[in-house]
Every structure is written in structure tokens, then in C-alpha cells.
Design a protein around this motif. Structure first.
Motif, PDB file in Angstrom:
ATOM      1  N   ASN A 143      21.326   9.871  -9.175  1.00  0.00           N
ATOM      2  CA  ASN A 143      21.574   9.804 -10.607  1.00  0.00           C
ATOM      3  C   ASN A 143      22.901  10.445 -11.001  1.00  0.00           C
ATOM      4  O   ASN A 143      23.229  10.502 -12.164  1.00  0.00           O
ATOM      5  CB  ASN A 143      20.410  10.471 -11.355  1.00  0.00           C
ATOM      6  N   GLU A 144      23.684  10.923 -10.039  1.00  0.00           N
ATOM      7  CA  GLU A 144      24.966  11.554 -10.352  1.00  0.00           C
ATOM      8  C   GLU A 144      26.073  10.516 -10.417  1.00  0.00           C
ATOM      9  O   GLU A 144      26.071   9.543  -9.697  1.00  0.00           O
ATOM     10  CB  GLU A 144      25.305  12.604  -9.292  1.00  0.00           C
ATOM     11  N   GLY A 145      27.065  10.758 -11.240  1.00  0.00           N
ATOM     12  CA  GLY A 145      28.246   9.912 -11.319  1.00  0.00           C
ATOM     13  C   GLY A 145      28.034   8.614 -12.075  1.00  0.00           C
ATOM     14  O   GLY A 145      28.870   7.738 -12.009  1.00  0.00           O
ATOM     15  N   ILE A 146      26.950   8.486 -12.813  1.00  0.00           N
ATOM     16  CA  ILE A 146      26.681   7.262 -13.551  1.00  0.00           C
ATOM     17  C   ILE A 146      27.141   7.439 -14.986  1.00  0.00           C
ATOM     18  O   ILE A 146      26.831   8.438 -15.616  1.00  0.00           O
ATOM     19  CB  ILE A 146      25.180   6.916 -13.521  1.00  0.00           C
ATOM     20  N   ASP A 147      27.895   6.467 -15.478  1.00  0.00           N
ATOM     21  CA  ASP A 147      28.274   6.452 -16.878  1.00  0.00           C
ATOM     22  C   ASP A 147      27.071   5.922 -17.657  1.00  0.00           C
ATOM     23  O   ASP A 147      26.771   4.729 -17.645  1.00  0.00           O
ATOM     24  CB  ASP A 147      29.494   5.562 -17.097  1.00  0.00           C
ATOM     25  N   VAL A 148      26.357   6.827 -18.307  1.00  0.00           N
ATOM     26  CA  VAL A 148      25.099   6.506 -18.969  1.00  0.00           C
ATOM     27  C   VAL A 148      25.291   5.423 -20.026  1.00  0.00           C
ATOM     28  O   VAL A 148      24.503   4.477 -20.104  1.00  0.00           O
ATOM     29  CB  VAL A 148      24.470   7.775 -19.584  1.00  0.00           C
ATOM     30  N   TYR A 149      26.331   5.532 -20.816  1.00  0.00           N
ATOM     31  CA  TYR A 149      26.532   4.569 -21.894  1.00  0.00           C
ATOM     32  C   TYR A 149      26.878   3.183 -21.361  1.00  0.00           C
ATOM     33  O   TYR A 149      26.464   2.167 -21.914  1.00  0.00           O
ATOM     34  CB  TYR A 149      27.594   5.088 -22.874  1.00  0.00           C
ATOM     35  N   GLU A 150      27.598   3.123 -20.260  1.00  0.00           N
ATOM     36  CA  GLU A 150      27.902   1.855 -19.607  1.00  0.00           C
ATOM     37  C   GLU A 150      26.609   1.208 -19.092  1.00  0.00           C
ATOM     38  O   GLU A 150      26.402   0.008 -19.238  1.00  0.00           O
ATOM     39  CB  GLU A 150      28.888   2.079 -18.460  1.00  0.00           C
ATOM     40  N   GLN A 151      25.738   2.029 -18.515  1.00  0.00           N
ATOM     41  CA  GLN A 151      24.448   1.529 -18.026  1.00  0.00           C
ATOM     42  C   GLN A 151      23.610   0.981 -19.187  1.00  0.00           C
ATOM     43  O   GLN A 151      22.983  -0.065 -19.065  1.00  0.00           O
ATOM     44  CB  GLN A 151      23.663   2.645 -17.329  1.00  0.00           C
ATOM     45  N   ILE A 152      23.612   1.693 -20.317  1.00  0.00           N
ATOM     46  CA  ILE A 152      22.838   1.243 -21.474  1.00  0.00           C
ATOM     47  C   ILE A 152      23.395  -0.075 -22.013  1.00  0.00           C
ATOM     48  O   ILE A 152      22.640  -0.971 -22.388  1.00  0.00           O
ATOM     49  CB  ILE A 152      22.791   2.342 -22.563  1.00  0.00           C
ATOM     50  N   GLU A 153      24.714  -0.220 -22.010  1.00  0.00           N
ATOM     51  CA  GLU A 153      25.327  -1.485 -22.445  1.00  0.00           C
ATOM     52  C   GLU A 153      24.916  -2.630 -21.529  1.00  0.00           C
ATOM     53  O   GLU A 153      24.613  -3.731 -21.996  1.00  0.00           O
ATOM     54  CB  GLU A 153      26.853  -1.355 -22.478  1.00  0.00           C
ATOM     55  N   LYS A 154      24.894  -2.386 -20.220  1.00  0.00           N
ATOM     56  CA  LYS A 154      24.469  -3.419 -19.269  1.00  0.00           C
ATOM     57  C   LYS A 154      23.008  -3.780 -19.499  1.00  0.00           C
ATOM     58  O   LYS A 154      22.635  -4.955 -19.467  1.00  0.00           O
ATOM     59  CB  LYS A 154      24.670  -2.948 -17.829  1.00  0.00           C
ATOM     60  N   LEU A 155      22.178  -2.778 -19.735  1.00  0.00           N
ATOM     61  CA  LEU A 155      20.769  -3.025 -20.000  1.00  0.00           C
ATOM     62  C   LEU A 155      20.582  -3.827 -21.295  1.00  0.00           C
ATOM     63  O   LEU A 155      19.736  -4.721 -21.363  1.00  0.00           O
ATOM     64  CB  LEU A 155      20.003  -1.706 -20.099  1.00  0.00           C
ATOM     65  N   ALA A 156      21.373  -3.510 -22.306  1.00  0.00           N
ATOM     66  CA  ALA A 156      21.284  -4.233 -23.581  1.00  0.00           C
ATOM     67  C   ALA A 156      21.644  -5.703 -23.378  1.00  0.00           C
ATOM     68  O   ALA A 156      21.006  -6.594 -23.961  1.00  0.00           O
ATOM     69  CB  ALA A 156      22.203  -3.590 -24.623  1.00  0.00           C
ATOM     70  N   ALA A 157      22.638  -5.962 -22.545  1.00  0.00           N
ATOM     71  CA  ALA A 157      23.018  -7.349 -22.253  1.00  0.00           C
ATOM     72  C   ALA A 157      21.875  -8.083 -21.547  1.00  0.00           C
ATOM     73  O   ALA A 157      21.580  -9.242 -21.856  1.00  0.00           O
ATOM     74  CB  ALA A 157      24.283  -7.385 -21.398  1.00  0.00           C
ATOM     75  N   LEU A 158      21.222  -7.415 -20.615  1.00  0.00           N
ATOM     76  CA  LEU A 158      20.080  -8.025 -19.920  1.00  0.00           C
ATOM     77  C   LEU A 158      18.928  -8.282 -20.895  1.00  0.00           C
ATOM     78  O   LEU A 158      18.260  -9.309 -20.822  1.00  0.00           O
ATOM     79  CB  LEU A 158      19.603  -7.131 -18.772  1.00  0.00           C
ATOM     80  N   LYS A 159      18.727  -7.350 -21.818  1.00  0.00           N
ATOM     81  CA  LYS A 159      17.665  -7.514 -22.825  1.00  0.00           C
ATOM     82  C   LYS A 159      17.996  -8.690 -23.736  1.00  0.00           C
ATOM     83  O   LYS A 159      17.143  -9.521 -24.029  1.00  0.00           O
ATOM     84  CB  LYS A 159      17.506  -6.234 -23.641  1.00  0.00           C
ATOM     85  N   ASP A 160      19.254  -8.797 -24.154  1.00  0.00           N
ATOM     86  CA  ASP A 160      19.673  -9.894 -25.034  1.00  0.00           C
ATOM     87  C   ASP A 160      19.504 -11.253 -24.364  1.00  0.00           C
ATOM     88  O   ASP A 160      19.222 -12.249 -25.029  1.00  0.00           O
ATOM     89  CB  ASP A 160      21.125  -9.708 -25.473  1.00  0.00           C
ATOM     90  N   LYS A 161      19.668 -11.301 -23.061  1.00  0.00           N
ATOM     91  CA  LYS A 161      19.494 -12.557 -22.318  1.00  0.00           C
ATOM     92  C   LYS A 161      18.025 -12.837 -22.033  1.00  0.00           C
ATOM     93  O   LYS A 161      17.685 -13.902 -21.543  1.00  0.00           O
ATOM     94  CB  LYS A 161      20.251 -12.502 -20.989  1.00  0.00           C
ATOM     95  N   GLY A 162      17.159 -11.857 -22.311  1.00  0.00           N
ATOM     96  CA  GLY A 162      15.738 -12.042 -22.077  1.00  0.00           C
ATOM     97  C   GLY A 162      15.302 -11.759 -20.651  1.00  0.00           C
ATOM     98  O   GLY A 162      14.188 -12.064 -20.259  1.00  0.00           O
ATOM     99  N   ILE A 163      16.188 -11.160 -19.855  1.00  0.00           N
ATOM    100  CA  ILE A 163      15.876 -10.875 -18.455  1.00  0.00           C
ATOM    101  C   ILE A 163      14.952  -9.679 -18.346  1.00  0.00           C
ATOM    102  O   ILE A 163      14.094  -9.629 -17.481  1.00  0.00           O
ATOM    103  CB  ILE A 163      17.172 -10.693 -17.642  1.00  0.00           C
ATOM    104  N   ILE A 164      15.124  -8.712 -19.245  1.00  0.00           N
ATOM    105  CA  ILE A 164      14.193  -7.588 -19.311  1.00  0.00           C
ATOM    106  C   ILE A 164      13.623  -7.545 -20.729  1.00  0.00           C
ATOM    107  O   ILE A 164      14.235  -8.027 -21.675  1.00  0.00           O
ATOM    108  CB  ILE A 164      14.859  -6.231 -18.940  1.00  0.00           C
TER     109      ILE A 164
END
Length: 179
Positions: A143-164
Motif C-alpha cells: 500500500n506504499e507509494g500509491i497516489d490515492v487520488y489517482e486510484q480513486i479517479e481510476k475507480l470512478a472511471a470504472l464505476k462510470d463504465k459500469g465495470i464495478i
């Protein structure tokens, strides 16, 4: 969003299918089969289990729809169980092969260009799903070295596409933010 016959027809028309002959009944049936949160990603026509029908990839599943004179037949392959999808091209037509745990299918007599676009779009969905699973596993391991906000943006994109789902997004976001 509730699907209408008009919105489904418009979406499919925008995909510029080469061959739509004899799948009008299946296209009309599609709105009643789709869930409100599903988005149509790709379609093609093919022959499966002795019938011509519509092969449809959505953000949640792959469907083969055949509307006979009396009965509507729908075969479903949830994307979470699809391991791969491929084509085998002949001289004029193509076979689309779907590999899913517990259920493999071969859709025959699909038009080459339509089938190629269908498989490419569906493969991208599978890759995005697998990348999400991979990133989730990697994050749990390190869990070290992860840009949390970048990860959340990627997750939001997956949610918007209906993948998650929205629930998966919120759970992951809460975990990333350490709340």
C-alpha cells in the motif's frame, strides 16, 4: 436509466453494423432484458444453437438473444466469469468464441468486421476488469507509494463504465482513504 426501443436502436445504429438482417425482433426485445445500469458496448449478429440472433456485450454481461415465433431465448454470460473471447475467420464469415467458467459458446456466421469490433470491445472490458482485480491485489500486498487520488479517479472511471458497482467503488474509496 431505463432503456427504450428507440434508444437501443440508436445505440446500435451508431455502431455501424454491416449485417442487421433478421435481428429486428431481438433488438426490440433488448430493452426488456437490459438492467437500468447496463450499457451496450458492442453487438453483432450470429448463429447459435440452431437460431439466428443478436450477440450483445454490455458492461455487465454478454447476451445471445434469439426471438422465435413463440419464445424468447436469452443465453447469458456474466462478464465476471468470462475468461476470454476470440474469433476464427473464414472466407466470408467469422466464429466468435466465448470462454466462461462453466459455459463455453461458439457463435457462428458472424459478419467479419462486426465480429472483430465486437471481440475487440469485449476484450477491452475483460482487460479492464482484470486490471482492476490485479491492482486490488497489488494494493493489498503493498500500500506504499500509491497516489490515492489517482486510484480513486481510476475507480470512478470504472464505476462510470459500469465495470464495478457503486458499492464496490465506495468500499474501495473508503479503504484507500483509510476511513
Amino acid at each position: 436509466m431505463k432503456h427504450s426501443t428507440e434508444s437501443v436502436k440508436a445505440k446500435i445504429k451508431g455502431m455501424n453494423l454491416v449485417d442487421t438482417l433478421f435481428i429486428g425482433k431481438e433488438i426490440k426485445a433488448l430493452p426488456s432484458i437490459l438492467t437500468p445500469k447496463e450499457e451496450i458496448i458492442a453487438v453483432t449478429k450470429g448463429f447459435y444453437k440452431n437460431g439466428v440472433g443478436l450477440l450483445c456485450a454490455t458492461t455487465k454481461r454478454i447476451l445471445f438473444i434469439n426471438k422465435g415465433l413463440i419464445k424468447l431465448n436469452v443465453e447469458e454470460f456474466p462478464l465476471k466469469y468470462v475468461s476470454s473471447i476470440s474469433t476464427e475467420s473464414g472466407l466470408m464469415m467469422t466464429k466468435v468464441r466465448i470462454f466462461a467458467s462453466g459455459n463455453n459458446a461458439q457463435i457462428e456466421r458472424a459478419q467479419k468486421d462486426d465480429a472483430r469490433r465486437f471481440v475487440e470491445a469485449t476484450s477491452r472490458l475483460i482487460e479492464e476488469r482484470d486490471e482492476y482485480k490485479k491492482s486490488d491485489t497489488e494494493e493489498m500486498n503493498n500500500n506504499e507509494g500509491i497516489d490515492v487520488y489517482e486510484q480513486i479517479e481510476k475507480l470512478a472511471a470504472l464505476k462510470d463504465k459500469g465495470i464495478i458497482t457503486n458499492e464496490e467503488f465506495n468500499a474501495k474509496k473508503t479503504k484507500l482513504l483509510g476511513l
